[in-house]
Design an enzyme around this catalytic site. Structure first.
Site, PDB file in Angstrom:
ATOM      1  CB  SER A 185       2.278   3.021   5.614  1.00 39.09           C
ATOM      2  OG  SER A 185       1.013   3.633   5.667  1.00 39.09           O
ATOM      3  CB  SER A 186      -0.007   5.797   9.716  1.00 34.86           C
ATOM      4  OG  SER A 186      -0.735   6.218   8.578  1.00 34.86           O
ATOM      5  CB  CYS A 187      -2.276   1.935   6.388  1.00 38.53           C
ATOM      6  SG  CYS A 187      -1.179   0.992   5.366  1.00 38.53           S
ATOM      7  CE1 TYR A 218       1.250   1.468   2.378  1.00 38.03           C
ATOM      8  CE2 TYR A 218       2.259   0.670   0.364  1.00 38.03           C
ATOM      9  CZ  TYR A 218       2.216   1.570   1.414  1.00 38.03           C
ATOM     10  OH  TYR A 218       3.163   2.567   1.496  1.00 38.03           O
ATOM     11  CE  LYS A 258       5.521   0.162   2.309  1.00 38.89           C
ATOM     12  NZ  LYS A 258       6.899   0.541   1.910  1.00 38.89           N
ATOM     13  CG  HIS A 295      -2.245   9.023  -0.715  1.00 39.04           C
ATOM     14  ND1 HIS A 295      -1.062   8.790  -1.372  1.00 39.04           N
ATOM     15  CD2 HIS A 295      -2.495   7.905  -0.002  1.00 39.04           C
ATOM     16  CE1 HIS A 295      -0.611   7.587  -1.039  1.00 39.04           C
ATOM     17  NE2 HIS A 295      -1.459   7.027  -0.206  1.00 39.04           N
TER      18      HIS A 295
HETATM   19  O1  GFB Z   1      -5.801   9.442   1.339  1.00 36.25           O
HETATM   20  P1  GFB Z   1      -6.755   8.317   1.120  1.00 36.25           P
HETATM   21  O2  GFB Z   1      -6.974   7.883  -0.279  1.00 36.25           O
HETATM   22  O3  GFB Z   1      -6.237   7.050   1.905  1.00 36.25           O
HETATM   23  O4  GFB Z   1      -8.219   8.638   1.725  1.00 36.25           O
HETATM   24  P2  GFB Z   1      -6.253   6.642   3.443  1.00 36.25           P
HETATM   25  C1  GFB Z   1      -8.352   9.324   2.929  1.00 36.25           C
HETATM   26  C2  GFB Z   1      -9.809   9.709   3.120  1.00 36.25           C
HETATM   27  O5  GFB Z   1     -10.088  10.783   2.196  1.00 36.25           O
HETATM   28  C3  GFB Z   1     -10.852   8.620   2.846  1.00 36.25           C
HETATM   29  C4  GFB Z   1     -11.356  10.568   1.582  1.00 36.25           C
HETATM   30  O6  GFB Z   1     -11.841   8.721   3.847  1.00 36.25           O
HETATM   31  C5  GFB Z   1     -11.425   9.041   1.499  1.00 36.25           C
HETATM   32  O7  GFB Z   1     -12.782   8.649   1.342  1.00 36.25           O
HETATM   33  N1  GFB Z   1     -11.415  11.243   0.290  1.00 36.25           N
HETATM   34  C6  GFB Z   1     -12.263  12.247  -0.016  1.00 36.25           C
HETATM   35  C7  GFB Z   1     -10.645  11.006  -0.780  1.00 36.25           C
HETATM   36  N2  GFB Z   1     -12.102  12.649  -1.282  1.00 36.25           N
HETATM   37  C8  GFB Z   1     -11.080  11.889  -1.788  1.00 36.25           C
HETATM   38  C9  GFB Z   1     -10.439  11.857  -3.061  1.00 36.25           C
HETATM   39  O8  GFB Z   1     -10.786  12.587  -4.009  1.00 36.25           O
HETATM   40  N3  GFB Z   1      -9.419  10.963  -3.209  1.00 36.25           N
HETATM   41  C10 GFB Z   1      -9.016  10.140  -2.183  1.00 36.25           C
HETATM   42  N4  GFB Z   1      -7.974   9.305  -2.400  1.00 36.25           N
HETATM   43  N5  GFB Z   1      -9.622  10.125  -0.950  1.00 36.25           N
HETATM   44  C11 GFB Z   1      -4.133   5.356   2.690  1.00 36.25           C
HETATM   45  C12 GFB Z   1      -3.828   3.909   2.379  1.00 36.25           C
HETATM   46  O9  GFB Z   1      -5.377   5.345   3.391  1.00 36.25           O
HETATM   47  O10 GFB Z   1      -3.174   5.936   3.552  1.00 36.25           O
HETATM   48  C13 GFB Z   1      -2.441   3.771   1.815  1.00 36.25           C
HETATM   49  O11 GFB Z   1      -4.801   3.413   1.458  1.00 36.25           O
HETATM   50  C14 GFB Z   1      -1.427   4.505   2.671  1.00 36.25           C
HETATM   51  O12 GFB Z   1      -2.124   2.411   1.764  1.00 36.25           O
HETATM   52  C15 GFB Z   1      -1.863   5.917   2.964  1.00 36.25           C
HETATM   53  O13 GFB Z   1      -1.257   3.817   3.879  1.00 36.25           O
HETATM   54  C16 GFB Z   1      -0.888   6.597   3.910  1.00 36.25           C
HETATM   55  O14 GFB Z   1      -5.586   7.666   4.283  1.00 36.25           O
HETATM   56  O15 GFB Z   1      -7.645   6.244   3.829  1.00 36.25           O
END
Ligand code: GFB
Length: 317
Positions: A112-114, A141, A145, A184
Protein backbone atom coordinates in the site's frame (compact mmCIF):
# COMPACT_ATOMS: atom_id res chain seq x y z
CA UNK A 1 13.14 -13.73 -18.42
CA UNK A 2 10.39 -14.46 -15.90
CA UNK A 3 7.99 -17.41 -16.13
CA UNK A 4 4.70 -16.32 -17.73
CA UNK A 5 1.20 -17.55 -16.94
CA UNK A 6 -0.40 -19.54 -19.78
CA UNK A 7 -4.07 -20.47 -20.26
CA UNK A 8 -3.67 -23.76 -18.40
CA UNK A 9 -1.69 -22.30 -15.47
CA UNK A 10 -3.27 -22.92 -12.08
CA UNK A 11 -3.65 -19.45 -10.61
CA UNK A 12 -4.65 -18.74 -7.02
CA UNK A 13 -6.40 -15.49 -6.11
CA UNK A 14 -6.42 -15.16 -2.33
CA UNK A 15 -9.15 -12.71 -1.29
CA UNK A 16 -11.18 -13.12 -4.50
CA UNK A 17 -14.36 -11.62 -3.02
CA UNK A 18 -12.76 -8.32 -2.07
CA UNK A 19 -12.36 -5.08 -4.04
CA UNK A 20 -8.96 -6.05 -5.45
CA UNK A 21 -9.40 -9.83 -5.63
CA UNK A 22 -12.66 -9.64 -7.57
CA UNK A 23 -11.09 -7.21 -10.06
CA UNK A 24 -8.11 -9.52 -10.56
CA UNK A 25 -10.47 -12.45 -11.20
CA UNK A 26 -12.35 -10.37 -13.82
CA UNK A 27 -9.08 -9.42 -15.49
CA UNK A 28 -7.73 -13.00 -15.50
CA UNK A 29 -10.94 -14.40 -16.97
CA UNK A 30 -11.03 -11.73 -19.67
CA UNK A 31 -7.45 -12.73 -20.49
CA UNK A 32 -8.37 -16.39 -20.98
CA UNK A 33 -7.02 -17.70 -17.66
CA UNK A 34 -9.73 -20.05 -16.40
CA UNK A 35 -7.85 -22.51 -14.19
CA UNK A 36 -8.39 -20.45 -11.05
CA UNK A 37 -8.13 -21.42 -7.39
CA UNK A 38 -10.34 -18.88 -5.61
CA UNK A 39 -9.93 -18.64 -1.86
CA UNK A 40 -11.44 -16.32 0.67
CA UNK A 41 -12.27 -16.43 4.38
CA UNK A 42 -15.36 -18.49 3.47
CA UNK A 43 -13.20 -21.30 2.04
CA UNK A 44 -10.13 -21.20 4.28
CA UNK A 45 -9.06 -19.24 7.33
CA UNK A 46 -5.79 -17.68 6.16
CA UNK A 47 -4.90 -16.84 9.77
CA UNK A 48 -4.70 -20.63 10.39
CA UNK A 49 -1.28 -21.83 9.20
CA UNK A 50 -2.21 -25.52 9.13
CA UNK A 51 -5.24 -24.84 6.94
CA UNK A 52 -3.15 -22.77 4.50
CA UNK A 53 -0.39 -25.42 4.30
CA UNK A 54 -2.94 -28.18 3.68
CA UNK A 55 -4.57 -26.11 0.94
CA UNK A 56 -1.29 -25.48 -0.90
CA UNK A 57 -0.18 -29.12 -0.51
CA UNK A 58 -3.51 -30.29 -1.97
CA UNK A 59 -4.11 -27.70 -4.70
CA UNK A 60 -0.51 -26.87 -5.76
CA UNK A 61 -1.21 -23.52 -7.47
CA UNK A 62 1.52 -22.25 -9.84
CA UNK A 63 0.84 -18.52 -9.53
CA UNK A 64 -0.54 -16.62 -6.52
CA UNK A 65 -2.11 -13.16 -6.36
CA UNK A 66 -2.17 -12.33 -2.64
CA UNK A 67 -5.10 -9.91 -2.45
CA UNK A 68 -6.40 -11.10 0.93
CA UNK A 69 -5.91 -8.62 3.76
CA UNK A 70 -7.71 -6.78 6.50
CA UNK A 71 -8.19 -3.30 5.03
CA UNK A 72 -10.07 -0.16 6.00
CA UNK A 73 -10.10 3.59 6.06
CA UNK A 74 -8.52 6.01 8.47
CA UNK A 75 -11.06 5.46 11.28
CA UNK A 76 -10.94 1.63 11.08
CA UNK A 77 -7.14 1.66 11.07
CA UNK A 78 -6.79 4.03 14.00
CA UNK A 79 -9.42 2.31 16.18
CA UNK A 80 -8.47 -1.35 15.48
CA UNK A 81 -4.65 -1.34 15.46
CA UNK A 82 -4.25 -4.86 16.86
CA UNK A 83 -6.60 -6.37 14.25
CA UNK A 84 -4.81 -4.63 11.41
CA UNK A 85 -1.29 -5.64 12.36
CA UNK A 86 -2.11 -9.15 13.61
CA UNK A 87 -4.44 -10.32 10.86
CA UNK A 88 -2.31 -8.97 8.05
CA UNK A 89 0.91 -10.43 9.47
CA UNK A 90 -0.77 -13.84 9.85
CA UNK A 91 -2.51 -13.88 6.45
CA UNK A 92 0.48 -12.76 4.40
CA UNK A 93 3.04 -14.84 6.30
CA UNK A 94 1.04 -18.04 5.93
CA UNK A 95 0.34 -17.55 2.22
CA UNK A 96 3.84 -16.41 1.26
CA UNK A 97 5.46 -19.20 3.34
CA UNK A 98 3.18 -21.89 1.89
CA UNK A 99 3.78 -20.57 -1.63
CA UNK A 100 7.53 -20.91 -1.17
CA UNK A 101 7.28 -24.29 0.62
CA UNK A 102 5.02 -25.78 -2.06
CA UNK A 103 6.94 -24.60 -5.10
CA UNK A 104 4.71 -21.83 -6.42
CA UNK A 105 6.30 -20.46 -9.63
CA UNK A 106 5.55 -16.79 -8.82
CA UNK A 107 3.71 -14.84 -6.13
CA UNK A 108 2.47 -11.25 -6.31
CA UNK A 109 2.17 -9.43 -2.96
CA UNK A 110 0.09 -6.26 -2.58
CA UNK A 111 1.29 -3.56 -0.20
CA UNK A 112 0.00 0.00 0.00
CA UNK A 113 1.09 3.60 -0.45
CA UNK A 114 0.77 4.04 3.32
CA UNK A 115 4.07 2.17 3.83
CA UNK A 116 5.98 5.39 3.05
CA UNK A 117 6.94 7.96 5.70
CA UNK A 118 4.29 10.52 6.69
CA UNK A 119 6.47 13.37 5.43
CA UNK A 120 8.12 11.61 2.49
CA UNK A 121 9.14 13.85 -0.42
CA UNK A 122 6.32 13.99 -2.98
CA UNK A 123 5.85 12.22 -5.25
CA UNK A 124 7.05 9.25 -3.21
CA UNK A 125 9.67 7.02 -4.78
CA UNK A 126 10.18 3.34 -3.89
CA UNK A 127 13.54 4.19 -2.30
CA UNK A 128 11.80 6.46 0.26
CA UNK A 129 10.66 3.33 2.12
CA UNK A 130 11.89 3.27 5.76
CA UNK A 131 13.48 6.73 5.55
CA UNK A 132 11.23 8.33 8.19
CA UNK A 133 8.40 7.89 10.71
CA UNK A 134 5.10 6.48 9.51
CA UNK A 135 1.64 8.08 9.60
CA UNK A 136 0.31 7.25 13.14
CA UNK A 137 -3.27 6.51 12.01
CA UNK A 138 -2.19 3.50 9.94
CA UNK A 139 1.32 2.60 11.11
CA UNK A 140 0.06 -0.82 12.25
CA UNK A 141 -1.16 -1.77 8.78
CA UNK A 142 1.93 -0.18 7.24
CA UNK A 143 4.33 -2.18 9.45
CA UNK A 144 2.53 -5.39 8.52
CA UNK A 145 2.80 -4.58 4.81
CA UNK A 146 6.48 -3.63 5.15
CA UNK A 147 7.08 -7.00 6.87
CA UNK A 148 5.40 -8.70 3.89
CA UNK A 149 7.68 -6.86 1.46
CA UNK A 150 10.73 -7.93 3.47
CA UNK A 151 9.60 -11.57 3.69
CA UNK A 152 9.19 -11.74 -0.11
CA UNK A 153 12.61 -10.10 -0.61
CA UNK A 154 14.28 -12.39 1.97
CA UNK A 155 12.87 -15.55 0.35
CA UNK A 156 14.19 -14.33 -3.02
CA UNK A 157 17.59 -13.54 -1.50
CA UNK A 158 18.00 -16.80 0.44
CA UNK A 159 16.10 -19.27 -1.75
CA UNK A 160 15.66 -17.61 -5.14
CA UNK A 161 11.88 -17.44 -4.59
CA UNK A 162 10.11 -15.55 -7.39
CA UNK A 163 7.97 -13.02 -5.58
CA UNK A 164 7.16 -9.43 -6.52
CA UNK A 165 5.59 -6.64 -4.43
CA UNK A 166 3.29 -3.94 -5.79
CA UNK A 167 2.50 -0.73 -3.84
CA UNK A 168 -0.92 0.51 -4.99
CA UNK A 169 -2.24 3.97 -4.18
CA UNK A 170 -5.76 4.48 -2.77
CA UNK A 171 -8.09 2.20 -4.72
CA UNK A 172 -11.81 2.42 -5.48
CA UNK A 173 -14.38 0.76 -7.71
CA UNK A 174 -17.03 -1.97 -7.87
CA UNK A 175 -17.06 -4.36 -4.94
CA UNK A 176 -15.73 -1.75 -2.52
CA UNK A 177 -16.73 -1.49 1.13
CA UNK A 178 -19.38 1.25 1.43
CA UNK A 179 -19.82 1.09 5.20
CA UNK A 180 -19.64 4.67 6.46
CA UNK A 181 -17.31 4.03 9.41
CA UNK A 182 -14.91 1.33 8.15
CA UNK A 183 -14.56 2.34 4.50
CA UNK A 184 -12.11 4.53 2.61
CA UNK A 185 -12.99 8.09 1.71
CA UNK A 186 -14.26 7.68 -1.87
CA UNK A 187 -16.86 4.95 -1.27
CA UNK A 188 -17.81 6.62 2.03
CA UNK A 189 -18.53 9.92 0.27
CA UNK A 190 -20.50 8.23 -2.52
CA UNK A 191 -22.74 6.57 0.04
CA UNK A 192 -23.08 9.58 2.30
CA UNK A 193 -23.85 11.99 -0.56
CA UNK A 194 -26.39 9.52 -1.91
CA UNK A 195 -28.02 9.17 1.53
CA UNK A 196 -28.06 12.97 1.92
CA UNK A 197 -29.68 13.42 -1.50
CA UNK A 198 -32.39 10.84 -0.71
CA UNK A 199 -33.01 12.50 2.67
CA UNK A 200 -33.18 15.98 1.15
CA UNK A 201 -30.45 17.16 3.52
CA UNK A 202 -29.17 20.72 3.18
CA UNK A 203 -25.58 19.91 4.19
CA UNK A 204 -23.11 17.06 4.12
CA UNK A 205 -20.23 16.86 6.59
CA UNK A 206 -16.86 15.70 5.26
CA UNK A 207 -14.27 14.43 7.77
CA UNK A 208 -11.17 16.47 8.47
CA UNK A 209 -10.16 19.81 6.99
CA UNK A 210 -10.51 18.74 3.34
CA UNK A 211 -6.92 19.87 2.78
CA UNK A 212 -5.16 16.44 2.58
CA UNK A 213 -4.46 15.28 -0.95
CA UNK A 214 -5.05 11.73 -2.20
CA UNK A 215 -4.37 9.82 -5.41
CA UNK A 216 -7.04 7.41 -6.63
CA UNK A 217 -6.62 4.43 -8.96
CA UNK A 218 -9.62 2.47 -10.25
CA UNK A 219 -9.40 -1.15 -9.16
CA UNK A 220 -9.77 -2.42 -12.74
CA UNK A 221 -6.61 -0.48 -13.61
CA UNK A 222 -4.89 -2.04 -10.59
CA UNK A 223 -5.95 -5.52 -11.70
CA UNK A 224 -4.66 -4.86 -15.23
CA UNK A 225 -1.34 -3.66 -13.81
CA UNK A 226 -1.12 -6.72 -11.52
CA UNK A 227 -1.59 -9.20 -14.40
CA UNK A 228 0.76 -7.15 -16.61
CA UNK A 229 3.50 -7.14 -13.94
CA UNK A 230 2.96 -10.80 -12.98
CA UNK A 231 3.80 -11.57 -16.61
CA UNK A 232 6.86 -9.40 -17.01
CA UNK A 233 8.23 -7.96 -13.76
CA UNK A 234 10.68 -10.08 -11.80
CA UNK A 235 12.73 -7.89 -9.51
CA UNK A 236 13.27 -7.76 -5.76
CA UNK A 237 12.52 -4.04 -5.75
CA UNK A 238 8.97 -2.92 -4.90
CA UNK A 239 7.04 -1.07 -7.63
CA UNK A 240 4.49 1.74 -7.13
CA UNK A 241 1.16 1.43 -8.95
CA UNK A 242 -0.79 4.68 -9.33
CA UNK A 243 -1.96 7.38 -11.69
CA UNK A 244 0.68 10.01 -10.84
CA UNK A 245 -1.73 12.82 -9.93
CA UNK A 246 -3.82 13.70 -6.87
CA UNK A 247 -6.50 16.07 -5.62
CA UNK A 248 -7.60 17.45 -2.26
CA UNK A 249 -10.35 15.79 -0.24
CA UNK A 250 -12.36 19.01 -0.68
CA UNK A 251 -12.00 18.72 -4.48
CA UNK A 252 -12.95 15.04 -4.30
CA UNK A 253 -16.05 15.92 -2.26
CA UNK A 254 -17.02 18.46 -4.93
CA UNK A 255 -16.60 15.80 -7.65
CA UNK A 256 -18.69 13.24 -5.75
CA UNK A 257 -21.36 15.86 -5.02
CA UNK A 258 -21.62 16.57 -8.74
CA UNK A 259 -21.71 12.88 -9.74
CA UNK A 260 -24.41 12.06 -7.14
CA UNK A 261 -26.38 15.24 -7.88
CA UNK A 262 -26.51 16.52 -4.31
CA UNK A 263 -27.57 20.16 -4.13
CA UNK A 264 -26.71 20.92 -0.48
CA UNK A 265 -23.63 22.48 1.04
CA UNK A 266 -20.40 20.76 2.12
CA UNK A 267 -19.10 21.30 5.67
CA UNK A 268 -15.93 19.95 7.31
CA UNK A 269 -15.68 18.20 10.70
CA UNK A 270 -12.19 19.03 11.92
CA UNK A 271 -12.62 16.77 14.96
CA UNK A 272 -11.99 13.84 12.57
CA UNK A 273 -8.38 12.97 11.61
CA UNK A 274 -6.84 14.20 8.38
CA UNK A 275 -4.23 11.46 8.28
CA UNK A 276 -1.15 11.95 6.18
CA UNK A 277 -1.12 15.30 4.35
CA UNK A 278 -0.22 13.80 0.96
CA UNK A 279 0.86 10.42 -0.46
CA UNK A 280 1.27 10.83 -4.21
CA UNK A 281 3.21 7.96 -5.80
CA UNK A 282 6.06 8.40 -8.24
CA UNK A 283 5.09 5.97 -11.03
CA UNK A 284 8.14 6.34 -13.27
CA UNK A 285 9.28 2.75 -12.54
CA UNK A 286 5.81 1.52 -13.51
CA UNK A 287 5.76 3.63 -16.69
CA UNK A 288 9.24 2.34 -17.57
CA UNK A 289 7.71 -1.15 -17.55
CA UNK A 290 5.28 0.04 -20.23
CA UNK A 291 2.08 0.35 -18.20
CA UNK A 292 -0.05 3.47 -17.60
CA UNK A 293 -3.41 3.88 -15.87
CA UNK A 294 -6.36 4.34 -18.24
CA UNK A 295 -9.49 5.12 -16.17
CA UNK A 296 -9.99 8.84 -15.50
CA UNK A 297 -11.20 9.68 -11.98
CA UNK A 298 -14.45 11.42 -13.05
CA UNK A 299 -15.38 8.43 -15.24
CA UNK A 300 -14.40 5.96 -12.53
CA UNK A 301 -16.43 7.74 -9.84
CA UNK A 302 -19.48 7.89 -12.11
CA UNK A 303 -19.30 4.16 -12.99
CA UNK A 304 -18.68 3.22 -9.35
CA UNK A 305 -21.71 5.25 -8.26
CA UNK A 306 -23.78 3.39 -10.86
CA UNK A 307 -22.48 0.09 -9.50
CA UNK A 308 -23.31 1.24 -5.96
CA UNK A 309 -26.90 2.11 -6.96
CA UNK A 310 -27.41 -1.26 -8.68
CA UNK A 311 -25.68 -3.47 -6.11
CA UNK A 312 -25.80 -1.79 -2.72
CA UNK A 313 -28.33 1.03 -2.45
CA UNK A 314 -31.23 -0.99 -3.86
CA UNK A 315 -30.46 -3.85 -1.43
CA UNK A 316 -30.88 -1.44 1.46
CA UNK A 317 -34.40 -0.57 0.43
O1 GFB B 1 -9.45 7.02 2.65
P1 GFB B 1 -9.14 7.32 4.08
O2 GFB B 1 -10.04 6.73 5.10
O3 GFB B 1 -7.69 6.80 4.40
O4 GFB B 1 -9.11 8.91 4.37
P2 GFB B 1 -6.23 7.35 4.07
C1 GFB B 1 -8.58 9.79 3.44
C2 GFB B 1 -8.91 11.21 3.85
O5 GFB B 1 -10.32 11.41 3.60
C3 GFB B 1 -8.68 11.57 5.33
C4 GFB B 1 -10.91 12.11 4.69
O6 GFB B 1 -8.13 12.87 5.36
C5 GFB B 1 -10.10 11.60 5.88
O7 GFB B 1 -10.24 12.51 6.96
N1 GFB B 1 -12.34 11.82 4.76
C6 GFB B 1 -13.32 12.74 4.61
C7 GFB B 1 -12.91 10.63 4.97
N2 GFB B 1 -14.53 12.19 4.75
C8 GFB B 1 -14.30 10.85 4.98
C9 GFB B 1 -15.18 9.75 5.19
O8 GFB B 1 -16.42 9.87 5.23
N3 GFB B 1 -14.59 8.53 5.36
C10 GFB B 1 -13.23 8.36 5.32
N4 GFB B 1 -12.73 7.11 5.47
N5 GFB B 1 -12.35 9.40 5.14
C11 GFB B 1 -5.70 4.82 4.20
C12 GFB B 1 -5.06 3.92 5.23
O9 GFB B 1 -5.36 6.15 4.58
O10 GFB B 1 -5.18 4.61 2.90
C13 GFB B 1 -5.17 2.48 4.82
O11 GFB B 1 -5.67 4.14 6.50
C14 GFB B 1 -4.74 2.28 3.38
O12 GFB B 1 -4.37 1.72 5.67
C15 GFB B 1 -5.40 3.26 2.46
O13 GFB B 1 -3.35 2.43 3.30
C16 GFB B 1 -4.87 3.11 1.04
O14 GFB B 1 -6.04 7.53 2.61
O15 GFB B 1 -5.95 8.53 4.95
Amino acid sequence: MTDRMIASSKICVAGYKGLVGSAIVRRLRSGGFANLLLIDRGEVDLTDQRAVRELFAREKPEYVFLAAARVGGILANSTHPADFIRDNLLIQTHVIDAAHTHGVTKLLFLGSSCIYPKDAPQPMKEEHLLTGPLEPTNEWYAIAKIAGIKLVQALRKQHGFCGISLMPTNLYGPGDNFDVTSSHVLPALLRRFDDAKRAGASELVVWGTGAPRREFLHVDDLADAAVFLMQQYDDEEIINVGVGEDLSIAELAGLVREVVGFSGEIAFDITKPDGTPRKLLDVSRLHAQGWTAKIALADGVASTYQWYLENVAQMRG
